[in-house]
Scaffold this active site. Structure first.
Site, short mmCIF file in Angstrom:
data_model
loop_
_atom_site.label_atom_id
_atom_site.label_comp_id
_atom_site.label_asym_id
_atom_site.label_seq_id
_atom_site.Cartn_x
_atom_site.Cartn_y
_atom_site.Cartn_z
N ASP A 67 1.93 -10.76 0.01
CA ASP A 67 2.31 -9.49 -0.60
C ASP A 67 3.71 -9.09 -0.15
O ASP A 67 4.29 -9.73 0.74
CB ASP A 67 1.28 -8.39 -0.29
CG ASP A 67 0.88 -8.36 1.19
OD1 ASP A 67 1.60 -8.93 2.03
OD2 ASP A 67 -0.15 -7.74 1.51
N ASP A 136 -9.36 0.25 5.50
CA ASP A 136 -10.05 0.65 4.27
C ASP A 136 -10.65 -0.56 3.53
O ASP A 136 -11.12 -0.42 2.40
CB ASP A 136 -9.08 1.41 3.34
CG ASP A 136 -7.90 0.56 2.89
OD1 ASP A 136 -7.80 -0.63 3.28
OD2 ASP A 136 -7.06 1.09 2.12
N HIS A 138 -9.03 -3.34 2.60
CA HIS A 138 -8.15 -4.08 1.69
C HIS A 138 -7.85 -5.49 2.21
O HIS A 138 -7.89 -5.74 3.42
CB HIS A 138 -6.86 -3.31 1.38
CG HIS A 138 -5.87 -3.22 2.49
ND1 HIS A 138 -5.01 -2.15 2.63
CD2 HIS A 138 -5.56 -4.05 3.52
CE1 HIS A 138 -4.23 -2.35 3.68
NE2 HIS A 138 -4.54 -3.49 4.23
N GLU A 143 -5.98 -2.44 -2.64
CA GLU A 143 -6.64 -1.27 -2.08
C GLU A 143 -8.01 -1.07 -2.74
O GLU A 143 -8.32 -1.73 -3.74
CB GLU A 143 -5.74 -0.04 -2.32
CG GLU A 143 -4.36 -0.12 -1.65
CD GLU A 143 -4.40 0.11 -0.13
OE1 GLU A 143 -5.41 -0.22 0.52
OE2 GLU A 143 -3.39 0.62 0.41
P1 PGA Z 1 -2.96 -5.23 10.76
O1 PGA Z 1 -2.92 -5.16 9.17
O2 PGA Z 1 -3.21 -6.67 11.10
O3 PGA Z 1 -1.60 -4.79 11.21
O4 PGA Z 1 -4.06 -4.34 11.21
C1 PGA Z 1 -3.95 -5.77 8.45
C2 PGA Z 1 -3.85 -5.42 6.98
O5 PGA Z 1 -3.47 -4.28 6.63
O6 PGA Z 1 -4.19 -6.26 6.14
#
Ligand code: PGA
Length: 260
Positions: A67, A136, A138, A143
């Site tokens: 992404d 959340d 995702h 999302e």
């Molecule tokens: P993080 O992000 O590893 O910094 O917790 C994970 C994500 O948002 O996919």
């Protein structure tokens, strides 16, 4: 889905780096899908150690992005291309020419999204896609309530995700609202999905992903549809799994020759 509970983040990084090393032994020009965020850093450090020790050859490995933020200028230090060049490509000695990603600075964002799906397909698809998970639920920047069949496209970040990511910027206002992300349908086309989750903040999202119903409300639950998905969690992120003992026993009984 295979669930592997490891003692800590470093052990998760080692395990996944070993799976990547096995893949590159079988297929030296494998396409590795890489993810940003804090969670995958132990994987990249373990890969770097293997390269420095001479036990991992990445001279033909290819890399692709999951992404990207929309609207950051090319070369912005927090654009995911720059982050991944810094955290993965440069430490491993993989040149930028073997790295593809969606163009978040394009004038035609919808066109850039379609072009990236086409580029992934033309490259022969993704052999192993690394994933983190948001609080959340995702994956990528899909999302909650993303279509489970979605392709690479523009998405609007939830406020929760912007707050979670504000630590990388000087202020919350600087966190972009929009992103280009591989869709859930795109992600499911990778031949092996490997999700790493560490820390108690991820425990609820992990439990819903692994043991909850398949639901667009928890985009990571789409991994239940994939024939080869591995979820690696540390003890803290495993804390809400009802079947944790079963997952531990299953992994302990796995034949030693079988990699994740
Ligand atoms: P993080 O992000 O590893 O910094 O917790 C994970 C994500 O948002 O996919």
């Amino acid at each position: 889905m295979e669930i592997v509970i490891v003692p800590d983040a470093a052990a998760g990084g080692e395990l996944i780096a070993s799976a990547i090393a096995d893949l590159l032994t079988r297929k030296p020009d494998a396409m590795l899908g890489v993810a940003t965020g804090s969670t995958p850093l132990p994987i990249y450090r373990a890969l770097e150690a293997k390269v420095k020790a001479g036990s991992l050859d990445v001279s033909r490995a290819r890399v692709c992005q999951l992404d990207e933020y929309v609207g950051l200028p090319v070369g912005h230090p927090e654009s995911y291309r720059e982050v991944l060049l810094r955290e993965v490509l440069q430490p491993l000695g993989i040149p930028g020419e073997r790295f593809i990603g969606p163009d978040g600075a394009a004038e035609d964002i919808a066109g850039a999204a379609t072009a990236y799906d086409q580029e992934l397909a033309a490259a022969g698809g993704v052999d192993l896609q690394l994933l983190g998970i948001g609080t959340d639920g995702h994956i990528g920047f899909n999302e909650p309530c993303s279509s489970l069949a979605s392709r690479t496209r523009i998405k609007t970040l939830t406020e929760q995700t912007r707050v979670d990511n504000a630590r990388f910027f000087d202020s919350l206002d600087e966190v972009p609202h929009h992103v280009l992300t591989q869709g859930i349908g795109t992600i499911l086309e990778a031949r092996h999905l490997v999700l790493l989750a560490t820390g108690e903040a991820k425990a609820e999202a992990v439990a819903q992903t692994v043991e909850g119903p398949l639901s667009a409300l928890v985009p990571a639950s789409a991994l239940q549809l994939h024939p080869h998905a591995t979820v690696v969690v540390d003890e803290a992120a495993a804390a809400r799994l009802k079947l944790a003992d079963y997952f531990r026993a299953t992994y302990a009984a796995k034949p030693s020759w079988q990699s994740i």
